[in-house]
Design an enzyme around this catalytic site. Sequence first.
Site, PDB file in Angstrom:
ATOM      1  N   GLY C   5     -30.899   3.760  24.253  1.00  0.00           N
ATOM      2  CA  GLY C   5     -31.145   2.568  23.505  1.00  0.00           C
ATOM      3  C   GLY C   5     -32.522   2.011  23.610  1.00  0.00           C
ATOM      4  O   GLY C   5     -33.267   2.729  24.099  1.00  0.00           O
ATOM      5  N   LEU C   6     -32.792   0.995  23.062  1.00  0.00           N
ATOM      6  CA  LEU C   6     -34.110   0.369  23.320  1.00  0.00           C
ATOM      7  C   LEU C   6     -34.703   0.341  24.862  1.00  0.00           C
ATOM      8  O   LEU C   6     -35.749   0.827  24.964  1.00  0.00           O
ATOM      9  CB  LEU C   6     -34.041  -1.145  22.686  1.00  0.00           C
ATOM     10  CG  LEU C   6     -34.668  -1.221  21.190  1.00  0.00           C
ATOM     11  CD1 LEU C   6     -34.729  -2.910  21.255  1.00  0.00           C
ATOM     12  CD2 LEU C   6     -35.688  -0.567  21.073  1.00  0.00           C
ATOM     13  N   ARG C 290     -23.900 -22.193  17.723  1.00  0.00           N
ATOM     14  CA  ARG C 290     -22.828 -20.889  17.899  1.00  0.00           C
ATOM     15  C   ARG C 290     -21.501 -21.482  18.956  1.00  0.00           C
ATOM     16  O   ARG C 290     -20.649 -21.125  18.335  1.00  0.00           O
ATOM     17  CB  ARG C 290     -23.458 -19.823  18.430  1.00  0.00           C
ATOM     18  CG  ARG C 290     -24.072 -18.936  17.373  1.00  0.00           C
ATOM     19  CD  ARG C 290     -24.765 -17.694  18.258  1.00  0.00           C
ATOM     20  NE  ARG C 290     -25.831 -17.050  17.346  1.00  0.00           N
ATOM     21  CZ  ARG C 290     -26.493 -15.814  17.731  1.00  0.00           C
ATOM     22  NH1 ARG C 290     -26.048 -15.459  18.969  1.00  0.00           N
ATOM     23  NH2 ARG C 290     -27.373 -15.379  16.700  1.00  0.00           N
ATOM     24  N   GLU C 396     -29.292  -4.477  28.236  1.00  0.00           N
ATOM     25  CA  GLU C 396     -27.993  -5.357  28.207  1.00  0.00           C
ATOM     26  C   GLU C 396     -26.987  -5.016  29.587  1.00  0.00           C
ATOM     27  O   GLU C 396     -26.421  -5.928  29.973  1.00  0.00           O
ATOM     28  CB  GLU C 396     -27.196  -5.038  27.029  1.00  0.00           C
ATOM     29  CG  GLU C 396     -26.072  -6.267  27.030  1.00  0.00           C
ATOM     30  CD  GLU C 396     -25.158  -6.353  25.652  1.00  0.00           C
ATOM     31  OE1 GLU C 396     -25.664  -5.677  24.694  1.00  0.00           O
ATOM     32  OE2 GLU C 396     -24.182  -6.885  25.654  1.00  0.00           O
TER      33      GLU C 396
END
Lengths: 249, 237, 620
Positions: C5-6, C290, C396
Amino acid sequence: MSSEIKFKIKRQDGPNNSPYWEEFAMPYAPSHNVVSALMYLREHPINTRGERVRPVVWDCNCMEEVCGACTMLINGVPKQSCAALVDDLAQPIVLEPLTKFPVVRDLQVDRSRMFDALRMTKAWVPIDGTYDIHVHAPIIDPKVQQERYEFSRCMTCGCCMEACPQYHPDSAFVGPAPLGQVYLHNAHPTGRFFRDDRLHSIMGEGGLTDCGNAQNCVQVCPKNIPLTTAIGGLGRQTTMQMFKDIFMK
Amino acid sequence: MADSLNAHFLTRKIHSLLGLVPVGAFLVFHLWENSQARFGAEHFNEHVVEGIAVALNYKVIVELTLACAILAHGIYGLVIWWQSKPNITQYHYGANYRYYLQRVTSLTTFAFIIWHVYHTRIMVELDEEVARDLFTHMQRLYADPWIIVLYVIGIVGATFHLANGLWLAGITWGVTTHPRAQRISAAACGAVFLLLTTIGFHSIYGFKYPYEGEDQPGHADVIGDPTASDLDQHRST
Amino acid sequence: MVGGGLGGLWATLRIAEAGFPVALFSLFPVKRSHSACAQGGINAVLDVKGQRDSIWQHIVDTIKGGDYLAEQPPIKSMCEDAPGLIRTYDRMGVTFSRTPEGVMDQRLFGGVKNRRTAFAGATTGQQLLYGVDEQVRMYEDQGKVEKFEWWEFTSLVLDDNGACRGITAMNLETMKVKAFRADAVILATGGLGLVYGRSTMSTNSTGAAASRAYQQGARFANGEFVQFHPTAMPGHDKNRLMSEACRGEGGRVWVPKQIGDTRDPLSIPEDERFYFLEEWYPAYGNTVPRDVASKAIYKVVRHMGMGLGGEDVVYLDLSHHPREFLETRLGGILEMYETFKGEDPYTKPMKIYPAVHYSMGGLLVDYEKDETTGGMKTISPKNHATTIPGLWACGECDSGYHGANRLGANSLLSASYSGRVAGDAVAAYLKGVKETCESTPESAYEQELNRQRELNDSITRGDGSENPFTLHAELGDLMRSHVFVERNNAGLDKALEGIKTLKDRFSSVSLDDCGDWTNQSLSWARQIHDMIVLAEVIAKGARLRDECRGSHYKPEFELKIPEGKYPGDPEWDDYVAKWKANNEKWMKTTVATYTDNGPEIEFTPFDVSVLPPDKPRDYR
């Protein structure tokens, strides 16, 4: 509303095995899509003859129609199975692997040829390095940006290749998606410095000239990417490149 | 590093050019030429057939060039046809049908041309009768309705192939790049198709029902045509 | 490099650029990674909107957004480097949205006051991912990077000193496990949403890779901090995010006042609807942050039993707006609802519920502080190093930057930045490395390979009664019941018990597929085991942390601001004293160490030198 969801799935145990059809049925629930139904079936892999079989193999990841993984033929149409709602489909829902790529197993295919094509066409903007050089890319006309954005949403899913009559295992044609990426990078203010290389890469065998302009690609693209505009634009660019190569070497 | 001046690219480009300039242009001329049949045997045999033969002093060279162009375009076209896997039963889109028809008409046209050249051009060499009166030879051919059917297929195939080829050339050479331009050029090419097909049918009709024996159309009708007036001058000298 | 991923792609680029060969492992073609799902944007202070935005403000927002539960020097460096990252992305050809004059546009995002978020249409993550994917492909073309796609990381290879000397990985076609030597290994394997069964994450975001490293000795930090997004559309397969913009543009959240009211929502008159957000939070109404919205929805459904049809959903209603208005403002988002739900959100209220969205916790990573700047040292082998020598983590799956809650549009930033830093760290390490993996005896690899092969064999040979897919569904139900938006110790104890049972049941798992070709059941079964391990880390951390912080909400330990009291009032001073005492006790990183009997957890202090917490937040 039927109380069951019926599937007819084309299965294949491995690349060298012959395919066979297997039928499944599962209890109906609203808002199922093809992947969520396949998930149910892998937990309860029982075919309509009551036999417990090996779960169907398929490819998926994002489930939001942005990663491109779960593309397959659904009732004969190439599309992302996560975005194919069961309620919208005629039953039995017929699932087949994409036909233009080698089958790995069941509904999973090997699309590495598409990624190889991205490499072959040099679909990137070469930069000096990934360090900060304290300047942005040059100012870009928002209209050009918008056009580029359309192409940069290509998720290499393979729908356009599937529908293209010129693209198949026996042809060298790179297919519509990589051509769209050449167009995308040629339109970038610094990416265009390398357009000669990219154009040359699509002016040989299997390149742009192998497109037959059946234009199915633009019809089936799940992201409505204007692939035929890219192909037309590249027609102009390659023509100019040819003159450049003849007269300005 | 691949170069644009490679055999594959140039072959494709030449294929496209051949289809447009010698072959396509000849088709237009040829359809016009035969549409003159409507003006009767004498006009056709003497003014058109004879006239052209005389006007074109390099007829052999022209014919050989044309033959080579048609063969080259046709044979390479077979290669292209070989590489396609049409899928009109799955994808019902206009351009996809045209893609398919372009390939089908390439075959019908190529076959038709070979047969047509034999019956008209080669027979001229083999048979003096035919050479003297091509018009009557054609009329005799058209007496068989199956021949007319063949000609209709041949003409429609050729005109479609040319008109659609024009549309394709607009894209591949980069003239019509955007969908709107391609829609407009599709309409224009459609008109070209209809026009050429009409002219083609007119020639069949002409051979079947010439003006002969009745009111001979005055030369005035064709006087505006440079070819015709050249012929007149030629005859008077 | 494990993960594409990134974070993984950034690290790959940096190492390749430094001249070291990289082998990049991914479960699937890297272009399909979960980074592509991020829609909103990426934060960086470019100050192009005349708001005098400052990097300092970005630092403050990030630290406060994370409720002070993160090492602060790395946050400082990340915010400082963000503009440079954006410029680099821009040069890579990323299609950032532009202003009419052709410069990069920035939009407003949740939790901040300034327009600081660069974006590319509604698919920023996809665009950024493709940008680095293309650069990696260029290096691949130049022979600097070798990709191993369709390979699953199965374990680290550790030498006798406990240092990481390579990995074992399983080819997902042939199902053969192979060992690979490496001087350095980076994990960039993403989030763990699937521990919750259904989340907004991709079906491959299981956290299994991080769990495997954890089981081999890497520490796992702040597992209990999981971000919930209040408005996701529940699905059989996953919960799809409905952007915050829906509430921002006037979406109203409600349930029928009458429990069990099954009427068509449009036929329910206004006065029989319960607009609970508007009623409970009159100042903000539907646009509360949120976490507040998530808690309120949870309360209405779980405590008051008012979920629609008794299910875990409430209405998010935009149908009072004209279609044209919605089309221009929310077109793309509503289209997604229509695509995946098959209902028209323009005329019918949408059905939503909170869903797991992001994991702030992850593998514990180190950094080297730069005493002169107060930030993180630009290049140091210590940056993003895990507790296992030779193993780094980024993206992450690490635990940095976000503390107890993540600021919107900071995830793409931390993924990119941490990837870059980890890549630089590894390159720096490799320049100084004295003992390469070549000196590690073959037996270390053989031993690990045998362990993996045995594991695979034991699973494929298993003839018990447990179905791995059913186990996963039950794990998800358990986690969503007890370790969700709102937590209490009794529930968490139940969760821990349930997890133990699942662990036991896993040993009698049996597969419907025992073949050796593209056996997804085998791969999945292995991941289930690793998810159960992580679930225990999350639940245990949550059980032990007796406070409310960021996304971790335990009402019984909530410190409430005394109503109507302000600085100067004795009640306020009393509250501040309690708040400080709470910080003293709980402003610590939760660090989990793996043992066969479950995680051992300790709480460790960290560096808050950039912005020490001085007074509580007060949004009144």
